[in-house]
Scaffold this active site. Structure first.
Site, short mmCIF file in Angstrom:
data_model
loop_
_atom_site.label_atom_id
_atom_site.label_comp_id
_atom_site.label_asym_id
_atom_site.label_seq_id
_atom_site.Cartn_x
_atom_site.Cartn_y
_atom_site.Cartn_z
CB THR A 61 -0.80 -0.03 1.26
OG1 THR A 61 -2.28 1.40 1.30
CG2 THR A 61 -0.29 0.46 2.59
CB CYS A 62 1.30 4.13 -1.39
SG CYS A 62 0.26 4.25 -3.16
NE ARG A 63 -2.96 11.25 0.26
CZ ARG A 63 -3.44 12.19 -0.32
NH1 ARG A 63 -3.23 12.09 -1.37
NH2 ARG A 63 -4.64 12.93 0.09
N GLY A 65 -2.64 4.45 -3.91
CA GLY A 65 -2.35 3.34 -5.46
C GLY A 65 -0.98 3.24 -6.40
CG MET A 89 -2.15 3.81 4.12
SD MET A 89 -2.71 2.33 4.47
CE MET A 89 -3.60 2.86 6.22
#
Length: 108
Positions: A61-63, A65, A89
């Site tokens: 995951t990141c902020r 995608g 996220m």
């Protein structure tokens, strides 16, 4: 070219081990409880820190995608069983999933 593996927030358990490739300030603002923090730029030098994937696919995951998509593409080429967390996220928070961190969730 094959399609990149993805997973949705609803498919990931609240307590799942995931790989979070965001930067330190984003991580501090809020992350999944059992996430492993490895910023995208550090990924090649921190393969030893990746969670064991023998138990199945590990979400990345990141902020939202984008960075995790790049991480999944690279990790898949290295032979890791990973999938991009669709929506990152932002989707995790919107789904009401648990967060840990120093900041408030809305700064994700």
């Amino acid at each position: 070219m094959s399609e990149q593996p993805t997973t949705t927030v609803s498919e990931v358990a609240d307590d799942a081990v995931i790989i979070d490739v965001r930067e330190a300030n984003e991580w501090a603002a809020g992350h999944a409880p059992n996430a492993v923090h490895i910023p995208l730029g550090d990924l090649p030098s921190r393969l030893a820190d990746l969670p064991d994937t023998d138990a199945g696919t590990v979400a990345v995951t990141c902020r939202s995608g984008g960075r995790s998509s790049r991480a999944v593409a690279w990790l898949t080429q290295q032979g890791y069983d990973v999938a991009n967390l669709d929506g990152g996220m932002k989707a995790w928070e919107s789904a009401g999933k648990p967060l840990e961190g120093e900041g408030t969730p809305h700064v994700l």
